[in-house]
Design an enzyme around this catalytic site. Structure first.
Site, PDB file in Angstrom:
ATOM      1  N   GLY A   1       0.797  -1.226   0.000  1.00  0.00           N
ATOM      2  CA  GLY A   1       0.000   0.000   0.000  1.00  0.00           C
ATOM      3  C   GLY A   1       0.824   1.269   0.000  1.00  0.00           C
ATOM      4  O   GLY A   1       0.358   2.317   0.462  1.00  0.00           O
ATOM      5  N   GLU A   2       2.055   1.211  -0.554  1.00  0.00           N
ATOM      6  CA  GLU A   2       2.909   2.402  -0.511  1.00  0.00           C
ATOM      7  C   GLU A   2       2.296   3.573  -1.285  1.00  0.00           C
ATOM      8  O   GLU A   2       2.430   4.731  -0.876  1.00  0.00           O
ATOM      9  CB  GLU A   2       4.305   2.081  -1.059  1.00  0.00           C
ATOM     10  CG  GLU A   2       5.264   3.254  -0.935  1.00  0.00           C
ATOM     11  CD  GLU A   2       6.692   2.905  -1.305  1.00  0.00           C
ATOM     12  OE1 GLU A   2       7.500   3.840  -1.454  1.00  0.00           O
ATOM     13  OE2 GLU A   2       7.003   1.706  -1.458  1.00  0.00           O
TER      14      GLU A   2
ATOM     15  N   ARG B   1      -0.898   4.313  -1.586  1.00  0.00           N
ATOM     16  CA  ARG B   1      -1.908   4.919  -0.714  1.00  0.00           C
ATOM     17  C   ARG B   1      -1.250   5.747   0.397  1.00  0.00           C
ATOM     18  O   ARG B   1      -1.721   6.831   0.742  1.00  0.00           O
ATOM     19  CB  ARG B   1      -2.778   3.821  -0.098  1.00  0.00           C
ATOM     20  CG  ARG B   1      -3.930   3.379  -0.967  1.00  0.00           C
ATOM     21  CD  ARG B   1      -4.480   2.040  -0.510  1.00  0.00           C
ATOM     22  NE  ARG B   1      -3.691   0.943  -1.048  1.00  0.00           N
ATOM     23  CZ  ARG B   1      -3.620  -0.265  -0.493  1.00  0.00           C
ATOM     24  NH1 ARG B   1      -4.279  -0.519   0.628  1.00  0.00           N
ATOM     25  NH2 ARG B   1      -2.899  -1.206  -1.046  1.00  0.00           N
TER      26      ARG B   1
ATOM     27  N   ASN C   1       0.566  -5.902  -5.503  1.00  0.00           N
ATOM     28  CA  ASN C   1       0.933  -5.039  -6.632  1.00  0.00           C
ATOM     29  C   ASN C   1       0.586  -5.676  -7.966  1.00  0.00           C
ATOM     30  O   ASN C   1       0.151  -5.001  -8.906  1.00  0.00           O
ATOM     31  CB  ASN C   1       2.420  -4.695  -6.575  1.00  0.00           C
ATOM     32  CG  ASN C   1       2.719  -3.566  -5.604  1.00  0.00           C
ATOM     33  OD1 ASN C   1       2.007  -2.561  -5.577  1.00  0.00           O
ATOM     34  ND2 ASN C   1       3.748  -3.720  -4.800  1.00  0.00           N
TER      35      ASN C   1
ATOM     36  N   ARG D   1      -3.158  -5.483  -8.534  1.00  0.00           N
ATOM     37  CA  ARG D   1      -3.577  -4.128  -8.859  1.00  0.00           C
ATOM     38  C   ARG D   1      -2.953  -3.628 -10.169  1.00  0.00           C
ATOM     39  O   ARG D   1      -3.262  -2.530 -10.619  1.00  0.00           O
ATOM     40  CB  ARG D   1      -3.174  -3.173  -7.724  1.00  0.00           C
ATOM     41  CG  ARG D   1      -3.979  -3.348  -6.469  1.00  0.00           C
ATOM     42  CD  ARG D   1      -3.430  -2.478  -5.347  1.00  0.00           C
ATOM     43  NE  ARG D   1      -4.359  -2.472  -4.226  1.00  0.00           N
ATOM     44  CZ  ARG D   1      -5.356  -1.614  -4.059  1.00  0.00           C
ATOM     45  NH1 ARG D   1      -5.563  -0.676  -4.971  1.00  0.00           N
ATOM     46  NH2 ARG D   1      -6.154  -1.672  -3.015  1.00  0.00           N
TER      47      ARG D   1
END
Length: 266
Positions: free
Chosen positions: A64-65, A67, A100, A103
């Protein structure tokens, strides 16, 4: 693995206590897309929590980097997070990589490097890597082939000046040829099909062999073996009729041979 992440409790964690993990697969963040996400967060907040591990200095970011960065840009002081202190370093890397990939947030070269790292950690074949991340063997092989690209060509792929199809075509060429044809593809705005046709025509012009004595066949075998990275035998009669045999020991080796002769696994 994702179900385990979702089952853990969500808590609010101060943003300034979080640092990216050292094994994060993602390295590039599009500034425009990050700004767009930050504006969305200002309006609706962070919809999906990030995943962290506790460290002496605070929290290590596992997934979630993007975000987290956008939340900082939006001026948030806290971010919803799931803390997973039960994960080993290897498990933490796999969680971040899979998120990742799902997504589709990695560049092609980041994807290739992440898949390679996963294979090295567990000593996996291309098929086994695919099973771990929910992708096909062909998907894994095609991406890992991108690591054969010269660094300037990798940079063109990451910057989206070349598509994945261009990159797969170029990966089977020597480094100098990769650079030359990458430049041609960018300057002439070649489609993937146009580049494939040009490279096929180039190979056809180069495949000219005129043996003068029996020893020439052995030289050809050695050169083909070096080029394909697999044992090659050539047999022919006096009329010139014969066959070429390529020996491979795994499907991964076969993928390498196919790439070197310009055949793309689709």
């Amino acid at each position: 693995m994702n179900s385990q992440v979702q089952a853990a409790p969500v808590r609010a964690v101060p943003i300034d206590l979080i640092r990216p993990g050292s094994q994060q697969a993602r390295r590039y963040f599009d500034p425009a897309a990050l700004t767009e996400l930050a504006e969305s967060i200002k309006t609706s907040g962070v919809v999906q929590p990030v995943v962290l591990r506790t460290r002496v200095w605070g929290f290590e970011l596992l997934a979630g980097e993007r975000r987290w960065r956008a939340a900082q840009q939006a001026g948030l002081h806290e971010i919803p997070a799931i803390v997973r202190d039960d994960l080993s370093d290897t498990e933490a890397f796999v969680i971040g990589l899979i998120e990742n990939l799902q997504r589709e947030s990695l560049t092609p070269i980041e994807t290739a490097a992440g898949l390679k790292r996963l294979g090295e950690l567990f000593e996996l074949t291309h098929e086994e890597i695919g099973e771990r991340v929910g992708k096909s063997r062909e998907y894994v092989s095609n991406y890992l082939r991108l690591l054969n690209l010269a660094e300037p060509v990798q940079a063109l792929v990451n910057a989206a000046h070349l598509h994945l199809g261009h990159a797969k075509s170029l990966a089977g060429l020597p480094p100098g040829e990769q650079l030359r044809w990458a430049d041609v593809a960018v300057r002439q705005r070649l489609s993937v099909r146009q580049l494939e046709r040009k490279l096929a025509a180039l190979r056809a012009r180069k495949l000219v062999f005129k043996p003068g004595k029996p020893g020439d066949w052995k030289v050809l075998e050695r050169e083909l073996s070096d080029h394909l990275a697999c044992p090659v035998t050539v047999q022919a009669d006096t009329s010139g009729k014969g066959e070429v045999r390529v020996r491979f020991h795994s499907l991964d080796e076969l993928d390498g041979v196919l790439a070197r002769i310009g055949y793309l696994v689709r």
